[in-house]
Design a protein around this motif. Structure first.
Motif, PDB file in Angstrom:
ATOM      1  N   ASP A 206     -29.564 -48.348 -47.829  1.00  0.00           N
ATOM      2  CA  ASP A 206     -28.369 -47.672 -48.338  1.00  0.00           C
ATOM      3  C   ASP A 206     -28.017 -46.419 -47.541  1.00  0.00           C
ATOM      4  OD1 ASP A 206     -30.424 -46.017 -49.202  1.00  0.00           O
ATOM      5  OD2 ASP A 206     -29.752 -45.912 -51.285  1.00  0.00           O
ATOM      6  N   ASP A 207     -28.915 -45.989 -46.632  1.00  0.00           N
ATOM      7  CA  ASP A 207     -28.658 -44.847 -45.757  1.00  0.00           C
ATOM      8  C   ASP A 207     -28.331 -45.266 -44.324  1.00  0.00           C
ATOM      9  OD1 ASP A 207     -28.631 -42.512 -47.126  1.00  0.00           O
ATOM     10  OD2 ASP A 207     -30.761 -42.067 -46.894  1.00  0.00           O
ATOM     11  N   ASP A 208     -28.070 -46.538 -44.102  1.00  0.00           N
ATOM     12  CA  ASP A 208     -27.774 -47.024 -42.746  1.00  0.00           C
ATOM     13  C   ASP A 208     -26.307 -46.712 -42.429  1.00  0.00           C
ATOM     14  OD1 ASP A 208     -27.613 -48.302 -40.325  1.00  0.00           O
ATOM     15  OD2 ASP A 208     -28.591 -50.143 -40.990  1.00  0.00           O
ATOM     16  N   HIS A 209     -26.049 -45.462 -42.085  1.00  0.00           N
ATOM     17  CA  HIS A 209     -24.672 -44.974 -42.009  1.00  0.00           C
ATOM     18  C   HIS A 209     -23.867 -45.590 -40.875  1.00  0.00           C
ATOM     19  CE1 HIS A 209     -25.462 -42.110 -38.583  1.00  0.00           C
ATOM     20  NE2 HIS A 209     -26.696 -42.343 -38.993  1.00  0.00           N
ATOM     21  N   LEU A 210     -24.513 -46.081 -39.817  1.00  0.00           N
ATOM     22  CA  LEU A 210     -23.780 -46.651 -38.694  1.00  0.00           C
ATOM     23  C   LEU A 210     -23.378 -48.102 -38.909  1.00  0.00           C
ATOM     24  CD1 LEU A 210     -25.575 -45.257 -35.506  1.00  0.00           C
ATOM     25  CD2 LEU A 210     -23.385 -44.560 -36.471  1.00  0.00           C
ATOM     26  N   PHE A 211     -24.217 -48.895 -39.563  1.00  0.00           N
ATOM     27  CA  PHE A 211     -24.006 -50.336 -39.599  1.00  0.00           C
ATOM     28  C   PHE A 211     -23.728 -50.924 -40.981  1.00  0.00           C
ATOM     29  CE2 PHE A 211     -26.841 -49.384 -35.978  1.00  0.00           C
ATOM     30  CZ  PHE A 211     -25.998 -49.794 -34.955  1.00  0.00           C
ATOM     31  N   LEU A 212     -24.082 -50.212 -42.042  1.00  0.00           N
ATOM     32  CA  LEU A 212     -23.917 -50.750 -43.397  1.00  0.00           C
ATOM     33  C   LEU A 212     -22.468 -51.084 -43.758  1.00  0.00           C
ATOM     34  CD1 LEU A 212     -24.928 -51.483 -46.236  1.00  0.00           C
ATOM     35  CD2 LEU A 212     -24.911 -49.030 -46.785  1.00  0.00           C
ATOM     36  N   PRO A 213     -21.480 -50.217 -43.505  1.00  0.00           N
ATOM     37  CA  PRO A 213     -20.118 -50.514 -43.965  1.00  0.00           C
ATOM     38  C   PRO A 213     -19.569 -51.841 -43.457  1.00  0.00           C
ATOM     39  CG  PRO A 213     -20.285 -48.212 -43.326  1.00  0.00           C
ATOM     40  CD  PRO A 213     -21.572 -48.867 -42.901  1.00  0.00           C
ATOM     41  N   HIS A 214     -19.758 -52.144 -42.181  1.00  0.00           N
ATOM     42  CA  HIS A 214     -19.216 -53.394 -41.638  1.00  0.00           C
ATOM     43  C   HIS A 214     -19.967 -54.603 -42.175  1.00  0.00           C
ATOM     44  CE1 HIS A 214     -18.241 -56.555 -38.656  1.00  0.00           C
ATOM     45  NE2 HIS A 214     -17.069 -55.954 -38.648  1.00  0.00           N
ATOM     46  N   VAL A 215     -21.280 -54.485 -42.323  1.00  0.00           N
ATOM     47  CA  VAL A 215     -22.064 -55.604 -42.855  1.00  0.00           C
ATOM     48  C   VAL A 215     -21.659 -55.899 -44.297  1.00  0.00           C
ATOM     49  CG1 VAL A 215     -24.379 -56.348 -43.555  1.00  0.00           C
ATOM     50  CG2 VAL A 215     -24.028 -55.269 -41.325  1.00  0.00           C
ATOM     51  N   ARG A 216     -21.487 -54.854 -45.099  1.00  0.00           N
ATOM     52  CA  ARG A 216     -21.074 -55.044 -46.485  1.00  0.00           C
ATOM     53  C   ARG A 216     -19.720 -55.762 -46.548  1.00  0.00           C
ATOM     54  NH1 ARG A 216     -22.630 -51.999 -50.941  1.00  0.00           N
ATOM     55  NH2 ARG A 216     -23.262 -50.244 -49.632  1.00  0.00           N
ATOM     56  N   ALA A 217     -18.770 -55.327 -45.715  1.00  0.00           N
ATOM     57  CA  ALA A 217     -17.445 -55.960 -45.699  1.00  0.00           C
ATOM     58  C   ALA A 217     -17.531 -57.403 -45.227  1.00  0.00           C
ATOM     59  CB  ALA A 217     -16.502 -55.165 -44.799  1.00  0.00           C
ATOM     60  N   LEU A 218     -18.360 -57.658 -44.227  1.00  0.00           N
ATOM     61  CA  LEU A 218     -18.527 -59.021 -43.717  1.00  0.00           C
ATOM     62  C   LEU A 218     -19.054 -59.946 -44.805  1.00  0.00           C
ATOM     63  CD1 LEU A 218     -18.563 -60.910 -41.176  1.00  0.00           C
ATOM     64  CD2 LEU A 218     -20.930 -60.178 -40.829  1.00  0.00           C
ATOM     65  N   ALA A 219     -20.064 -59.484 -45.545  1.00  0.00           N
ATOM     66  CA  ALA A 219     -20.659 -60.309 -46.601  1.00  0.00           C
ATOM     67  C   ALA A 219     -19.685 -60.516 -47.761  1.00  0.00           C
ATOM     68  CB  ALA A 219     -21.944 -59.666 -47.101  1.00  0.00           C
ATOM     69  N   GLU A 220     -18.911 -59.486 -48.086  1.00  0.00           N
ATOM     70  CA  GLU A 220     -17.969 -59.608 -49.195  1.00  0.00           C
ATOM     71  C   GLU A 220     -16.855 -60.602 -48.900  1.00  0.00           C
ATOM     72  OE1 GLU A 220     -16.660 -55.634 -49.851  1.00  0.00           O
ATOM     73  OE2 GLU A 220     -18.393 -55.085 -51.116  1.00  0.00           O
ATOM     74  N   ASN A 221     -16.550 -60.790 -47.616  1.00  0.00           N
ATOM     75  CA  ASN A 221     -15.468 -61.688 -47.221  1.00  0.00           C
ATOM     76  C   ASN A 221     -15.940 -63.083 -46.851  1.00  0.00           C
ATOM     77  OD1 ASN A 221     -13.285 -59.829 -47.498  1.00  0.00           O
ATOM     78  ND2 ASN A 221     -13.978 -58.803 -45.631  1.00  0.00           N
ATOM     79  N   ASN A 222     -17.219 -63.354 -47.056  1.00  0.00           N
ATOM     80  CA  ASN A 222     -17.755 -64.678 -46.736  1.00  0.00           C
ATOM     81  C   ASN A 222     -18.716 -65.092 -47.848  1.00  0.00           C
ATOM     82  OD1 ASN A 222     -19.165 -66.946 -45.689  1.00  0.00           O
ATOM     83  ND2 ASN A 222     -18.782 -66.254 -43.584  1.00  0.00           N
ATOM     84  N   GLN A 223     -18.298 -66.035 -48.658  1.00  0.00           N
ATOM     85  CA  GLN A 223     -19.087 -66.429 -49.823  1.00  0.00           C
ATOM     86  C   GLN A 223     -20.395 -67.121 -49.462  1.00  0.00           C
ATOM     87  OE1 GLN A 223     -17.019 -69.359 -52.164  1.00  0.00           O
ATOM     88  NE2 GLN A 223     -16.362 -70.552 -50.376  1.00  0.00           N
ATOM     89  N   HIS A 224     -20.557 -67.511 -48.211  1.00  0.00           N
ATOM     90  CA  HIS A 224     -21.782 -68.193 -47.792  1.00  0.00           C
ATOM     91  C   HIS A 224     -22.863 -67.226 -47.323  1.00  0.00           C
ATOM     92  CE1 HIS A 224     -19.730 -71.999 -48.195  1.00  0.00           C
ATOM     93  NE2 HIS A 224     -18.783 -71.582 -47.366  1.00  0.00           N
ATOM     94  N   LEU A 225     -22.522 -65.939 -47.248  1.00  0.00           N
ATOM     95  CA  LEU A 225     -23.485 -64.933 -46.828  1.00  0.00           C
ATOM     96  C   LEU A 225     -23.976 -64.156 -48.042  1.00  0.00           C
ATOM     97  CD1 LEU A 225     -21.565 -63.472 -43.748  1.00  0.00           C
ATOM     98  CD2 LEU A 225     -23.213 -65.349 -43.772  1.00  0.00           C
ATOM     99  N   GLN A 226     -25.265 -63.849 -48.062  1.00  0.00           N
ATOM    100  CA  GLN A 226     -25.829 -63.035 -49.134  1.00  0.00           C
ATOM    101  C   GLN A 226     -26.152 -61.645 -48.606  1.00  0.00           C
ATOM    102  OE1 GLN A 226     -28.610 -64.778 -51.945  1.00  0.00           O
ATOM    103  NE2 GLN A 226     -28.293 -66.807 -51.063  1.00  0.00           N
ATOM    104  N   PHE A 227     -26.061 -60.662 -49.497  1.00  0.00           N
ATOM    105  CA  PHE A 227     -26.233 -59.271 -49.102  1.00  0.00           C
ATOM    106  C   PHE A 227     -27.066 -58.538 -50.135  1.00  0.00           C
ATOM    107  CE2 PHE A 227     -24.791 -54.897 -49.716  1.00  0.00           C
ATOM    108  CZ  PHE A 227     -24.997 -54.352 -48.456  1.00  0.00           C
ATOM    109  N   LEU A 228     -28.074 -57.790 -49.675  1.00  0.00           N
ATOM    110  CA  LEU A 228     -28.888 -56.954 -50.548  1.00  0.00           C
ATOM    111  C   LEU A 228     -29.037 -55.578 -49.914  1.00  0.00           C
ATOM    112  CD1 LEU A 228     -31.743 -59.462 -51.491  1.00  0.00           C
ATOM    113  CD2 LEU A 228     -29.904 -58.674 -52.998  1.00  0.00           C
ATOM    114  N   CYS A 229     -28.968 -54.544 -50.748  1.00  0.00           N
ATOM    115  CA  CYS A 229     -29.097 -53.171 -50.268  1.00  0.00           C
ATOM    116  C   CYS A 229     -30.387 -52.563 -50.819  1.00  0.00           C
ATOM    117  CB  CYS A 229     -27.884 -52.356 -50.706  1.00  0.00           C
ATOM    118  SG  CYS A 229     -27.622 -50.867 -49.731  1.00  0.00           S
TER     119      CYS A 229
END
Length: 264
Positions: A206-229
């Protein structure tokens, strides 16, 4: 051939292959090995110029495609036909490359501290590195990059782990890998055009300030990807919060086994 280490529990167990990040080595997974050995066969790999894989000549030039071929050579040598893959940072780019070149060899991808896009801050960091990579000792640059990516007090252990491993590299290998990374953004866009139906889990601090925002958006826009923080952790959450990381990733792989059994 890359250096690798096997922990083989038995032919009835699934394989899990770990791919480290830039400047690291297979030893940066030391907080995972014990727990994973209880559940799986484990394969640890040192990428070119890292750990005990130093001095290996590049065959065709600097590219993630060649690095992916290196990994497949290790799997072939070790007799591993198919494996779950877990990667951190740069290792996630290697695994995504494998998913496009050799999708039949991957049972799943667990992408930790995943690099899926280079934002303006990251591009500026790379530009600075390109300016000074031949002028300054590489460890000065590496320590600076590590501090920018993992700046907080709770990141000290993970930052130190990668800095200590990076000391084993040479300037020439650092420059080679830096050149690969500096041109990776268009390549990343092509990689994310398709995950080839391979089960994919992103695990981010949750402190990955450089890469977290894009990964979260990528996972939210693709139902086949899972995301955990993972709470209270940065870019290298497998070191910052190893118990939580091990629990989440082992449970994920076991859930895939249950799903497969149910679908048969």
């Amino acid at each position: 051939m890359l250096h690798y280490h096997l922990y083989e529990k038995g032919p009835q167990y699934k394989w899990v292959t770990f791919i480290h990040g830039a400047g690291g080595s297979s030893s940066t997974w030391h907080k995972q090995v014990r727990e994973f050995r209880k559940n799986f066969n484990v394969l640890l790999i040192d990428l070119r110029g890292h750990g005990r894989s130093s001095g290996i000549p590049w065959k065709r030039g600097d590219s993630f495609a060649e690095v992916a071929d290196d990994v497949i050579d290790v799997l072939d040598e070790a007799g591993v036909k198919v494996s779950h893959f877990i990667g951190i940072s740069l290792g996630t780019i290697v695994i995504q490359t494998l998913s496009h070149k050799y999708p039949e060899r991957l049972e799943s991808m667990i992408l930790t501290g995943a690099v899926t896009h280079l934002n303006m801050r990251t591009k500026l960091l790379i530009k600075l590195g390109n300016t000074f990579k031949y002028m300054l000792p590489y460890m000065w640059l590496y320590r600076f990059f590590a501090w920018v990516i993992m700046p907080k007090k709770q990141h000290i252990e993970s930052r130190s782990a990668f800095v200590d491993e990076a000391k084993k590299m040479c300037q020439k290998e650092f420059v080679r890998w830096f050149n690969i990374i500096s041109t990776v953004n268009p390549f990343l866009k092509r990689l994310q055009s398709s995950f080839n139906g391979i089960p994919t889990l992103f695990v981010m601090g949750d402190d990955d300030h450089l890469f977290l925002p894009h990964v979260r958006a990528l996972a939210e826009n693709n139902q086949h990807l899972q995301f955990l923080c993972v709470e209270k952790s940065g870019h290298v959450c497998n070191i910052d919060q190893p118990e939580r990381f091990n629990q989440l990733t082992i449970e994920y792989i076991h859930s895939l086994k249950r799903d497969d059994a149910h679908s048969v």
